[in-house]
Enzyme design. Structure first.
Site, PDB file in Angstrom:
ATOM      1  CB  SER A 113      -0.961  -0.044   1.187  1.00 31.01           C
ATOM      2  OG  SER A 113      -1.854   1.016   1.119  1.00 31.01           O
ATOM      3  CG  HIS A 114       0.088   3.618   3.239  1.00 33.10           C
ATOM      4  ND1 HIS A 114      -0.838   2.602   3.269  1.00 33.10           N
ATOM      5  CD2 HIS A 114       0.538   3.773   4.496  1.00 33.10           C
ATOM      6  CE1 HIS A 114      -0.958   2.176   4.519  1.00 33.10           C
ATOM      7  NE2 HIS A 114      -0.134   2.863   5.281  1.00 33.10           N
ATOM      8  CG  ASP A 278      -2.410   4.046  -1.647  1.00 34.75           C
ATOM      9  OD1 ASP A 278      -3.071   3.907  -2.691  1.00 34.75           O
ATOM     10  OD2 ASP A 278      -2.370   3.180  -0.750  1.00 34.75           O
ATOM     11  CG  ASP A 280      -2.472  -0.340  -2.809  1.00 33.95           C
ATOM     12  OD1 ASP A 280      -2.316   0.770  -2.259  1.00 33.95           O
ATOM     13  OD2 ASP A 280      -3.240  -1.201  -2.357  1.00 33.95           O
ATOM     14  CG  ASP A 282      -5.842   0.959  -1.461  1.00 34.74           C
ATOM     15  OD1 ASP A 282      -4.883   1.751  -1.386  1.00 34.74           O
ATOM     16  OD2 ASP A 282      -5.954  -0.051  -0.742  1.00 34.74           O
ATOM     17  NE  ARG A 283      -3.967   4.064   3.030  1.00 32.51           N
ATOM     18  CZ  ARG A 283      -3.492   4.208   4.246  1.00 32.51           C
ATOM     19  NH1 ARG A 283      -2.886   5.328   4.589  1.00 32.51           N
ATOM     20  NH2 ARG A 283      -3.617   3.260   5.143  1.00 32.51           N
ATOM     21  CE  LYS A 377      -7.504   1.613   1.606  1.00 37.22           C
ATOM     22  NZ  LYS A 377      -7.365   1.297   3.005  1.00 37.22           N
TER      23      LYS A 377
HETATM   24  C1  G1P Z   1      -4.287   1.277   8.092  1.00 37.35           C
HETATM   25  C2  G1P Z   1      -5.505   2.155   8.218  1.00 37.35           C
HETATM   26  C3  G1P Z   1      -6.743   1.377   7.842  1.00 37.35           C
HETATM   27  C4  G1P Z   1      -6.580   0.789   6.444  1.00 37.35           C
HETATM   28  C5  G1P Z   1      -5.294   0.005   6.367  1.00 37.35           C
HETATM   29  C6  G1P Z   1      -5.020  -0.474   4.948  1.00 37.35           C
HETATM   30  O1  G1P Z   1      -4.387   0.175   8.974  1.00 37.35           O
HETATM   31  O2  G1P Z   1      -5.625   2.669   9.523  1.00 37.35           O
HETATM   32  O3  G1P Z   1      -7.850   2.222   7.901  1.00 37.35           O
HETATM   33  O4  G1P Z   1      -7.654  -0.029   6.119  1.00 37.35           O
HETATM   34  O5  G1P Z   1      -4.193   0.801   6.775  1.00 37.35           O
HETATM   35  O6  G1P Z   1      -4.850   0.589   4.049  1.00 37.35           O
HETATM   36  P1  G1P Z   1      -3.679   0.131  10.432  1.00 37.35           P
HETATM   37  O7  G1P Z   1      -2.208   0.332  10.202  1.00 37.35           O
HETATM   38  O8  G1P Z   1      -4.259   1.259  11.206  1.00 37.35           O
HETATM   39  O9  G1P Z   1      -4.037  -1.222  10.991  1.00 37.35           O
HETATM   40 ZN    ZN Z   2      -3.203   1.303  -0.476  1.00 42.07          ZN
END
Ligand code: G1P
Ligand code: ZN
Length: 544
Positions: A113-114, A278, A280, A282-283, A377
């Site tokens: 992800s990010h 982000d 991938d 999704d954000r 998302k």
């Molecule tokens: C974090 C975000 C959550 C999101 C997840 C994946 O998870 O808080 O809302 O779904 O990344 O992108 P966390 O690190 O808080 O468990």
């Molecule tokens: Zn992501």
């Protein structure tokens, strides 16, 4: 070509977190580590659900090698068809869509992800089910159990598979098809939004955009959709060349990591809309000219103005938000007379609600929003929602925000992250909060009184499964809140997240900066949870 059983041993800790298995990339690069996990995914699939799987990732460092390993294991296991994105690339929402569109049994997403990518940085893998949704806990638990008892996996000795678009291969029982990463997703977007209307607003210069791809997977999607299909000029797209290390940056679309975009949007020269996505895809982060739209507000405003979005013209039915996300959505839902669900953090908890048609729009405070068109998302989709709203209402973002706050009150919202905590200390902080409930009740800050302290549990209304221990909520008498939970996506030490929400109903007091506005509440939150005493940290490392 041979298919052979490879003897292996379990690796400790292959337990998926909030969103799949995330580790440092060198952990994934150990021999057998990834193959073990993929074999465990296959083992968790009933034999009659091994006909078609989708594979794609965000293109980060090790994505290419990992894709080859996955193909070897999937062919080794006789999966009938594998659809893989060209070059191994698919955004997370695009994987979700492709699974649904091709009636696949599921898909494998390669992404952290990010989190930053590159040598020494992060990598991740997760499994999505046949509805395109991140696997629910029962499935991730079954996969994890498998990883802890695995003794062999099946692998085919494939030659390097060239993942050029349109290629099709036949190995043993398996057909591998390489699909364009963007085509299907772009078509889906065209079916959901009025591209002519948006494009017309752009041509007549009533509407403009600056999109920051953060050198991540969204680049090619943004280029096709915003430039080729909607006619935005080149200068509207920044950092839209996808790179394996995201240009050395942290591909997280927020005010800290997308600083350049944020600063530009705060000037007079800024376009109507600013957005970033982000690693991938999704954000998303949404900005107006001189206006930051908190993710919780973005979700609430999309709900409020859903009639401007063709996908939602027939009504929203219901909406959902993760528990720490602000209650702005609840107030809009009440006004619209639709149900509003509160789920634990993580997109997987929205899956059943969407599948059952109970909700059509969901979101999280962590820069995530999406609808019922996929089960992830979706960053680009959110930008298209905002473009639709702006093309339709022809009002600046800042004015829409003000109108919303006047009508519904403003949830001043921000999140304080305490990073780099030792795991046991982080747990102590959470445990103490619950133990000290009695002495926290009745305490006052900013004229608000603590009226309840509770631990959030969620019972899924569709399958009755229960998720316990999903964070501690400190509630005030005026519905403001502080929420504490531990992150489930990190690859290092623990991160304590403290979510702050203060509701301001007085329209003359709604123009402050949310981070500053919440500083006193943040101090109070640190104090009642004894964060400083236990961890030595008097300040959060990040405020978003
Ligand atoms: C974090 C975000 C959550 C999101 C997840 C994946 O998870 O808080 O809302 O779904 O990344 O992108 P966390 O690190 O808080 O468990
Ligand atoms: Zn992501």
């Amino acid at each position: 070509m041979d298919i052979r059983p490879v003897a292996t041993k379990p690796f400790a800790g292959q337990k998926p977190g909030t969103s799949g298995l995330r580790k440092k990339v060198d952990v994934f690069q150990q021999p057998h580590y990834l193959a073990n996990f993929v074999q465990s995914i296959v083992n968790s699939l009933p034999r009659d659900q091994r006909d078609c799987l989708v594979v794609g990732g965000d293109g980060r460092y090790f994505n290419a090698e990992a894709t080859q390993i996955i193909l070897q294991v999937l062919v080794g296991n006789g999966i009938k068809q594998v659809l893989v994105g060209a070059g191994g690339l698919l955004s997370t929402p695009a994987v979700s869509h492709l699974i649904r569109k091709s009636n696949a049994n599921g898909g494998i997403v390669l992404s952290a992800s990010h989190n930053p990518g590159g040598p020494g940085k992060d990598f991740g893998i997760k499994f999505n089910n046949a509805s395109g949704s991140p696997a629910p806990e029962a499935v991730t638990q079954a996969i994890y159990q498998n990883t802890q008892s695995i003794s062999q996996y099946l692998a085919a000795d494939l030659p390097p598979v060239d993942l050029a678009v349109g290629e099709e291969y036949r190995f043993a029982e398996t057909t591998i098809k390489v699909v364009d990463s963007v085509d299907d997703y772009a078509q889906l977007m065209q079916s959901l939004f009025d591209f002519d209307k948006i494009s017309e607003a752009i041509q007549s210069t009533r509407l403009s955009l600056c999109f920051d791809g953060m050198h991540a997977v969204t680049g090619p999607y943004a280029t096709r959709i915003f430039k080729d299909l909607l006619g935005l000029p080149d200068r509207a797209l920044k950092n839209c060349v996808a790179l394996a290390d995201f240009g050395g940056g942290h591909p997280d679309p927020n005010r800290v990591y997308a600083r350049e975009l944020y600063d530009f949007m705060m000037t007079d020269e800024a376009p109507e809309l600013g957005a970033a996505s982000d690693g991938d895809g999704d954000r998303n982060m949404i900005l107006g000219r001189k206006a930051f739209v908190s993710p919780s507000d973005s979700l609430a405003l999309i709900a409020q103005h859903h009639q401007s979005i063709p996908q939602f013209k027939s009504g929203l039915v219901g909406v959902a938000r993760s528990m720490p996300t602000s209650t702005a959505l609840d107030r809009v839902a009440q006004h619209l007379n639709v149900s509003c669900y509160e789920t634990p953090t993580g997109w997987k908890f929205f899956g059943n609600l969407l599948d059952e048609g109970l909700v059509r729009l969901c979101g999280e405070e962590s820069f995530g929003t999406s609808g019922d068109h996929v089960r992830e998302k979706d960053g680009v989709w959110t930008v298209l929602c905002w473009l639709s709203i702006l093309a339709d209402l022809q009002r600046p973002v800042s004015e829409l925000l003000r109108q919303h706050w006047t009508a519904f009150g403003r949830s001043y919202y921000c999140r304080h992250d305490y990073e780099g905590l030792e795991a046991d200390k982080a747990q102590t902080i959470m445990d103490q909060l619950v133990r000290n409930r009695g002495s926290i009740l009745g305490r006052m800050v900013n004229g608000m009184t603590v009226s309840d302290v509770n631990v959030f549990s969620y019972e899924d209304p569709v399958d009755g499964s229960v998720a316990h221990n999903q964070g501690v909520r400190v509630q005030f008498d005026d519905q403001s809140r502080v929420v504490y939970r531990l992150s489930g996506t990190g690859t290092d030490a623990a991160t304590l997240r403290v979510y702050l929400e203060q509701i301001e109903r007085d329209a003359t007091n709604q123009g402050a900066d949310a981070i500053e506005y919440n500083d006193v509440l943040g101090e109070f939150a640190n104090h009642i949870a004894q964060i400083r005493e236990v961890s030595g940290l008097s300040q959060p490392s990040v405020k978003t």
